[in-house]
Scaffold this motif. Structure first.
Motif, PDB file in Angstrom:
ATOM      1  N   GLN A  37     -44.073  41.872 -51.518  1.00  0.00           N
ATOM      2  CA  GLN A  37     -43.774  41.776 -52.945  1.00  0.00           C
ATOM      3  C   GLN A  37     -44.530  40.594 -53.564  1.00  0.00           C
ATOM      4  N   LEU A  38     -44.521  39.457 -52.892  1.00  0.00           N
ATOM      5  CA  LEU A  38     -45.268  38.295 -53.390  1.00  0.00           C
ATOM      6  C   LEU A  38     -46.764  38.581 -53.471  1.00  0.00           C
ATOM      7  N   ALA A  39     -47.305  39.220 -52.436  1.00  0.00           N
ATOM      8  CA  ALA A  39     -48.737  39.549 -52.410  1.00  0.00           C
ATOM      9  C   ALA A  39     -49.078  40.524 -53.540  1.00  0.00           C
ATOM     10  N   ASP A  40     -48.234  41.520 -53.760  1.00  0.00           N
ATOM     11  CA  ASP A  40     -48.469  42.473 -54.852  1.00  0.00           C
ATOM     12  C   ASP A  40     -48.456  41.769 -56.211  1.00  0.00           C
ATOM     13  N   GLU A  41     -47.507  40.861 -56.395  1.00  0.00           N
ATOM     14  CA  GLU A  41     -47.433  40.123 -57.659  1.00  0.00           C
ATOM     15  C   GLU A  41     -48.686  39.266 -57.862  1.00  0.00           C
ATOM     16  N   GLU A  42     -49.147  38.636 -56.795  1.00  0.00           N
ATOM     17  CA  GLU A  42     -50.339  37.785 -56.892  1.00  0.00           C
ATOM     18  C   GLU A  42     -51.578  38.625 -57.202  1.00  0.00           C
ATOM     19  N   MET A  43     -51.722  39.785 -56.550  1.00  0.00           N
ATOM     20  CA  MET A  43     -52.881  40.653 -56.830  1.00  0.00           C
ATOM     21  C   MET A  43     -52.825  41.203 -58.243  1.00  0.00           C
ATOM     22  N   THR A  44     -51.639  41.523 -58.731  1.00  0.00           N
ATOM     23  CA  THR A  44     -51.495  41.996 -60.104  1.00  0.00           C
ATOM     24  C   THR A  44     -51.943  40.910 -61.081  1.00  0.00           C
ATOM     25  N   ALA A  45     -51.538  39.679 -60.827  1.00  0.00           N
ATOM     26  CA  ALA A  45     -51.963  38.568 -61.681  1.00  0.00           C
ATOM     27  C   ALA A  45     -53.473  38.368 -61.615  1.00  0.00           C
ATOM     28  N   LYS A  46     -54.060  38.498 -60.431  1.00  0.00           N
ATOM     29  CA  LYS A  46     -55.519  38.342 -60.283  1.00  0.00           C
ATOM     30  C   LYS A  46     -56.249  39.431 -61.063  1.00  0.00           C
ATOM     31  N   LYS A  47     -55.774  40.659 -60.949  1.00  0.00           N
ATOM     32  CA  LYS A  47     -56.435  41.771 -61.631  1.00  0.00           C
ATOM     33  C   LYS A  47     -56.402  41.606 -63.142  1.00  0.00           C
ATOM     34  N   GLN A  48     -55.389  40.961 -63.663  1.00  0.00           N
ATOM     35  CA  GLN A  48     -55.293  40.746 -65.102  1.00  0.00           C
ATOM     36  C   GLN A  48     -56.337  39.751 -65.604  1.00  0.00           C
ATOM     37  N   GLU A  49     -56.931  39.003 -64.687  1.00  0.00           N
ATOM     38  CA  GLU A  49     -57.982  38.054 -65.045  1.00  0.00           C
ATOM     39  C   GLU A  49     -59.285  38.761 -65.426  1.00  0.00           C
ATOM     40  N   PHE A  50     -59.415  40.027 -65.031  1.00  0.00           N
ATOM     41  CA  PHE A  50     -60.665  40.753 -65.224  1.00  0.00           C
ATOM     42  C   PHE A  50     -60.518  41.792 -66.322  1.00  0.00           C
ATOM     43  N   ALA A  51     -61.548  41.888 -67.148  1.00  0.00           N
ATOM     44  CA  ALA A  51     -61.522  42.804 -68.289  1.00  0.00           C
ATOM     45  C   ALA A  51     -61.773  44.251 -67.869  1.00  0.00           C
ATOM     46  N   THR A  52     -62.579  44.441 -66.821  1.00  0.00           N
ATOM     47  CA  THR A  52     -62.927  45.804 -66.420  1.00  0.00           C
ATOM     48  C   THR A  52     -62.641  46.010 -64.939  1.00  0.00           C
ATOM     49  N   GLU A  53     -62.609  47.258 -64.568  1.00  0.00           N
ATOM     50  CA  GLU A  53     -62.427  47.606 -63.166  1.00  0.00           C
ATOM     51  C   GLU A  53     -63.645  47.194 -62.344  1.00  0.00           C
ATOM     52  N   GLU A  54     -64.813  47.210 -62.960  1.00  0.00           N
ATOM     53  CA  GLU A  54     -66.031  46.764 -62.275  1.00  0.00           C
ATOM     54  C   GLU A  54     -65.931  45.299 -61.874  1.00  0.00           C
ATOM     55  N   GLU A  55     -65.394  44.475 -62.771  1.00  0.00           N
ATOM     56  CA  GLU A  55     -65.211  43.060 -62.445  1.00  0.00           C
ATOM     57  C   GLU A  55     -64.214  42.890 -61.295  1.00  0.00           C
ATOM     58  N   GLN A  56     -63.148  43.686 -61.311  1.00  0.00           N
ATOM     59  CA  GLN A  56     -62.158  43.645 -60.226  1.00  0.00           C
ATOM     60  C   GLN A  56     -62.815  44.019 -58.900  1.00  0.00           C
ATOM     61  N   ASP A  57     -63.591  45.098 -58.925  1.00  0.00           N
ATOM     62  CA  ASP A  57     -64.265  45.550 -57.708  1.00  0.00           C
ATOM     63  C   ASP A  57     -65.240  44.491 -57.192  1.00  0.00           C
ATOM     64  N   ARG A  58     -65.950  43.854 -58.100  1.00  0.00           N
ATOM     65  CA  ARG A  58     -66.889  42.798 -57.715  1.00  0.00           C
ATOM     66  C   ARG A  58     -66.140  41.642 -57.047  1.00  0.00           C
ATOM     67  N   PHE A  59     -65.012  41.261 -57.615  1.00  0.00           N
ATOM     68  CA  PHE A  59     -64.174  40.203 -57.042  1.00  0.00           C
ATOM     69  C   PHE A  59     -63.734  40.566 -55.623  1.00  0.00           C
ATOM     70  N   ILE A  60     -63.303  41.797 -55.442  1.00  0.00           N
ATOM     71  CA  ILE A  60     -62.858  42.251 -54.113  1.00  0.00           C
ATOM     72  C   ILE A  60     -64.029  42.251 -53.135  1.00  0.00           C
ATOM     73  N   ARG A  61     -65.191  42.747 -53.579  1.00  0.00           N
ATOM     74  CA  ARG A  61     -66.378  42.758 -52.714  1.00  0.00           C
ATOM     75  C   ARG A  61     -66.794  41.343 -52.313  1.00  0.00           C
ATOM     76  N   LEU A  62     -66.793  40.430 -53.283  1.00  0.00           N
ATOM     77  CA  LEU A  62     -67.160  39.041 -52.980  1.00  0.00           C
ATOM     78  C   LEU A  62     -66.198  38.414 -51.974  1.00  0.00           C
ATOM     79  N   SER A  63     -64.923  38.698 -52.123  1.00  0.00           N
ATOM     80  CA  SER A  63     -63.923  38.169 -51.187  1.00  0.00           C
ATOM     81  C   SER A  63     -64.139  38.731 -49.789  1.00  0.00           C
ATOM     82  N   LEU A  64     -64.426  40.015 -49.720  1.00  0.00           N
ATOM     83  CA  LEU A  64     -64.690  40.669 -48.434  1.00  0.00           C
ATOM     84  C   LEU A  64     -65.937  40.087 -47.784  1.00  0.00           C
TER      85      LEU A  64
END
Length: 141
Positions: A37-64
């Protein structure tokens, strides 16, 4: 509770201030559900930082990629040390190639586990800062 609090702060979120109430630490399912639940809340907050899904995907790729890169560097260093150890074992009448392959496979399996852990850690604990021009910088712990 101290171990759980430390785990949360080291791996999931820095925005954790109150100890959970009503969680039985002996009940693994309750603890895992709370952490998820904590991890889901944190990821939801992180995703709200990005305007588009492309930015979210880029963030995930960079982390990976960051997790893979760091773990691979450690793996290569470990394999070099292993090579030196195996050479010493050769003098103990052991088969150096067999020893190297056996230990390298074990190290590879461990690296895969570490990559999964680091990806989640980077996704959850990263800090995203947006400058005045809208450019986002990601800082990893």
């Amino acid at each position: 509770m101290d171990q759980l609090d430390r785990y949360i702060l080291d791996n999931i979120t820095y925005q954790y201030f109150d100890a959970p109430q009503g969680i039985d630490l002996a009940n693994r399912k309750q603890v895992v559900d709370f952490l998820m639940q904590l991890a889901d809340e944190e990821m939801t907050a992180k995703k709200q930082e990005f305007a588009t899904e492309e930015e979210q995907d880029r963030f995930i790729r960079l982390s990976l990629l960051k997790a893979i890169d760091e773990c691979w560097i450690d793996e290569v260093d470990g394999l070099e040390q292993l090579r030196q150890i195996v050479v010493a074992r050769q003098f103990a009448q052991r088969k150096p190639t067999f020893e190297y392959h056996k230990e390298a496979e074990r190290a590879y399996r461990q690296m895969k586990k570490e990559i999964r852990h680091m990806v989640l850690r980077y996704l959850l604990l990263s800090t995203i800062i947006t400058d005045k021009k809208g450019k986002k910088d990601i800082y990893y712990v």
